[in-house]
Design an enzyme around this catalytic site. Structure first.
Site, PDB file in Angstrom:
ATOM      1  N   ASP A 142       1.686   3.805   3.046  1.00 24.47           N
ATOM      2  CA  ASP A 142       0.556   5.152   1.937  1.00 24.47           C
ATOM      3  C   ASP A 142       1.834   5.595   1.386  1.00 24.47           C
ATOM      4  O   ASP A 142       1.722   6.113   0.364  1.00 24.47           O
ATOM      5  CB  ASP A 142      -0.201   4.982   3.730  1.00 24.47           C
ATOM      6  CG  ASP A 142      -1.112   5.784   2.368  1.00 24.47           C
ATOM      7  OD1 ASP A 142      -1.780   5.710   1.548  1.00 24.47           O
ATOM      8  OD2 ASP A 142      -2.475   6.000   3.609  1.00 24.47           O
ATOM      9  N   ASP A 143       1.449   7.181   2.027  1.00 30.37           N
ATOM     10  CA  ASP A 143       1.998   8.693   1.097  1.00 30.37           C
ATOM     11  C   ASP A 143       3.609   8.478   2.104  1.00 30.37           C
ATOM     12  O   ASP A 143       3.068   9.948   3.181  1.00 30.37           O
ATOM     13  CB  ASP A 143       1.627   9.641   1.674  1.00 30.37           C
ATOM     14  CG  ASP A 143      -0.332   9.195   0.466  1.00 30.37           C
ATOM     15  OD1 ASP A 143      -0.117   9.013  -0.930  1.00 30.37           O
ATOM     16  OD2 ASP A 143      -1.399   8.353   1.027  1.00 30.37           O
ATOM     17  N   HIS A 154      -9.341   0.971  -1.174  1.00 29.32           N
ATOM     18  CA  HIS A 154      -9.292   1.975   0.242  1.00 29.32           C
ATOM     19  C   HIS A 154     -10.883   1.224   0.982  1.00 29.32           C
ATOM     20  O   HIS A 154     -11.986   2.250  -0.209  1.00 29.32           O
ATOM     21  CB  HIS A 154      -9.438   3.045  -0.060  1.00 29.32           C
ATOM     22  CG  HIS A 154      -7.660   3.827  -0.444  1.00 29.32           C
ATOM     23  ND1 HIS A 154      -6.885   2.837  -1.290  1.00 29.32           N
ATOM     24  CD2 HIS A 154      -6.780   4.177   0.266  1.00 29.32           C
ATOM     25  CE1 HIS A 154      -5.565   3.302  -1.138  1.00 29.32           C
ATOM     26  NE2 HIS A 154      -5.881   3.880  -0.734  1.00 29.32           N
ATOM     27  N   HIS A 184       1.411   4.866  -2.399  1.00 31.55           N
ATOM     28  CA  HIS A 184       0.988   5.633  -3.928  1.00 31.55           C
ATOM     29  C   HIS A 184       2.460   6.793  -3.664  1.00 31.55           C
ATOM     30  O   HIS A 184       2.984   6.992  -3.115  1.00 31.55           O
ATOM     31  CB  HIS A 184      -0.023   6.994  -3.012  1.00 31.55           C
ATOM     32  CG  HIS A 184      -1.414   6.087  -2.464  1.00 31.55           C
ATOM     33  ND1 HIS A 184      -1.942   5.742  -3.283  1.00 31.55           N
ATOM     34  CD2 HIS A 184      -1.718   5.652  -1.503  1.00 31.55           C
ATOM     35  CE1 HIS A 184      -2.997   5.385  -2.564  1.00 31.55           C
ATOM     36  NE2 HIS A 184      -3.160   5.158  -1.198  1.00 31.55           N
ATOM     37  N   GLU A 189     -10.969   3.126   6.468  1.00 32.79           N
ATOM     38  CA  GLU A 189     -10.428   4.156   6.856  1.00 32.79           C
ATOM     39  C   GLU A 189     -11.189   5.134   8.093  1.00 32.79           C
ATOM     40  O   GLU A 189     -11.047   5.310   8.446  1.00 32.79           O
ATOM     41  CB  GLU A 189      -9.343   4.630   6.102  1.00 32.79           C
ATOM     42  CG  GLU A 189      -8.683   5.454   6.882  1.00 32.79           C
ATOM     43  CD  GLU A 189      -7.464   6.682   5.296  1.00 32.79           C
ATOM     44  OE1 GLU A 189      -6.136   7.136   6.041  1.00 32.79           O
ATOM     45  OE2 GLU A 189      -7.730   6.875   4.425  1.00 32.79           O
ATOM     46  N   HIS A 200       0.781  -0.848   0.055  1.00 31.38           N
ATOM     47  CA  HIS A 200      -0.055   0.370   0.058  1.00 31.38           C
ATOM     48  C   HIS A 200       0.780   1.548  -0.423  1.00 31.38           C
ATOM     49  O   HIS A 200       1.614   2.199   1.281  1.00 31.38           O
ATOM     50  CB  HIS A 200      -0.818   0.061   1.045  1.00 31.38           C
ATOM     51  CG  HIS A 200      -1.814   0.695   1.289  1.00 31.38           C
ATOM     52  ND1 HIS A 200      -3.002   0.778   2.333  1.00 31.38           N
ATOM     53  CD2 HIS A 200      -1.592   2.450   0.710  1.00 31.38           C
ATOM     54  CE1 HIS A 200      -3.606   2.177   2.170  1.00 31.38           C
ATOM     55  NE2 HIS A 200      -2.988   3.365   0.818  1.00 31.38           N
TER      56      HIS A 200
END
Length: 335
Positions: A280-281, A199, A21, A202, A19
């Site tokens: 994630d980011d 997604h 990005h 969350e 996961h």
């Protein structure tokens, strides 16, 4: 093992990230360099101001900054540099396999097509594979705040590059954009032989996880921490072993949990769900994959056997070939 020993041990383990990005790995330094290259005026005078802007307080304020950052990505070499920088981080963190999400609409909405970003991505991926054997797959994510028709057009525009894409995904603002909104495009992707992730759970409710499973027929749930709110869903996830790609630093940065000590990843793991750790980011949320493992070690009563299970789960939850998985898991078990 004490905390420092656990950190050293997990840092050198071969790991998988599921996961991530790629646009969310844009570091402030590269953002400023590319802004200068393309003469784009950002609302920041220097790198320090960019870094201070990363103190957002919810998903939408993060997304606003995320899309602003992506605006500096213009030509093929920009996308190459973005991907290359992240893959170098994989080498540093011993992430031997990664499944990277990219957001075509973030770029096509700006008039930048697949023929610009895909060659840049592919060049970096091939270079990393040749230089140190980096394993990498691409997941094409649809922006859920846009229409399903836009997602369908994106899928159609990707035709020439589908051989380089393993799966489709669904990201961006969750609230008010349930999975059911994208049933048709996910069905089309399935017919094309693409795997599916989304997604869910969350900032959105546990119902969105059900929607991703039932309406989109996903192989994995990205995030999924709100599953704890629904006992029936927990029972289903234990039975089905649908993986959850959990992102601890992201969850605390976006106030899904106020503090890492409150994170439920260990609870989910102990219940028997197939949870995994991911970044994630990373440039926006304060850390790459090892940093996420270290944060869990710092703030939760996590032990070596938990970390082993989380790492093994990531291999098992990946879209690697069975042979590739067995090779790495065999090395892990014999190590």
């Amino acid at each position: 093992m004490n905390k420092n020993e656990l950190k050293k041990w997990v840092s050198v383990l071969p790991k998988v990230e599921l996961h991530l990005h790629i646009e969310g790995s844009l570091e402030p330094e590269l953002m400023m360099t590319l802004a200068k290259k393309h003469q784009i005026k950002l609302p920041y005078a220097n790198i320090e101001e960019v870094k201070s802007a990363y103190n957002f307080d919810n998903l939408q304020s993060f997304l606003d900054l995320y899309y602003l950052g992506a605006s500096v990505l213009k030509d093929e070499d920009d996308f190459y540099q973005l991907m290359w920088n992240y893959l170098l981080k994989c080498k540093e963190d011993n992430v031997v396999h990664v499944e990277i999400m990219f957001d075509p609409q973030t770029h096509t909405e700006r008039g930048i097509g697949f023929d610009v970003f895909m060659p840049g991505f592919k060049r970096a991926i091939q270079q990393a594979q040749q230089q140190w054997g980096q394993s990498c797959l691409l997941i094409m994510s649809f922006l859920r705040h846009l229409t399903e028709q836009s997602a369908i057009e994106t899928l159609q525009a990707s035709t020439a590059y589908l051989k380089d894409i393993i799966a489709v995904g669904l990201d961006s603002g969750e609230l008010g954009n349930p999975p059911e909104k994208f049933t048709q495009v996910f069905k089309m992707a399935k017919e094309l032989g693409l795997k599916r992730v989304a997604h869910a759970g969350e900032e959105g409710p546990a119902d969105y996880i059900w929607g991703a499973i039932n309406a989109l027929d996903v192989h994995r749930i990205d995030h999924g921490v709100r599953s704890i709110d629904d006992p029936q869903l927990i029972a289903h996830l234990i039975d089905s072993q649908h993986p959850l790609t959990v992102c601890p630093l992201s969850n605390t940065k976006l106030k899904v949990f106020d503090h890492m000590q409150e994170h439920n990843i260990l609870t989910l793991l102990d219940l028997g769900l197939m949870v995994t750790v991911n970044a994630d980011d990373p440039s926006y949320f304060g850390g790459y994959l090892n940093d996420n493992y270290h944060a869990l070690i710092d703030h939760l009563p996590i032990e070596k056997h938990h970390l082993e299970q989380l790492v093994k789960n990531s291999f098992n939850a990946s879209f690697m070939t069975t042979e590739h998985k067995q090779k790495w898991l065999g090395e892990f078990n014999s190590g």
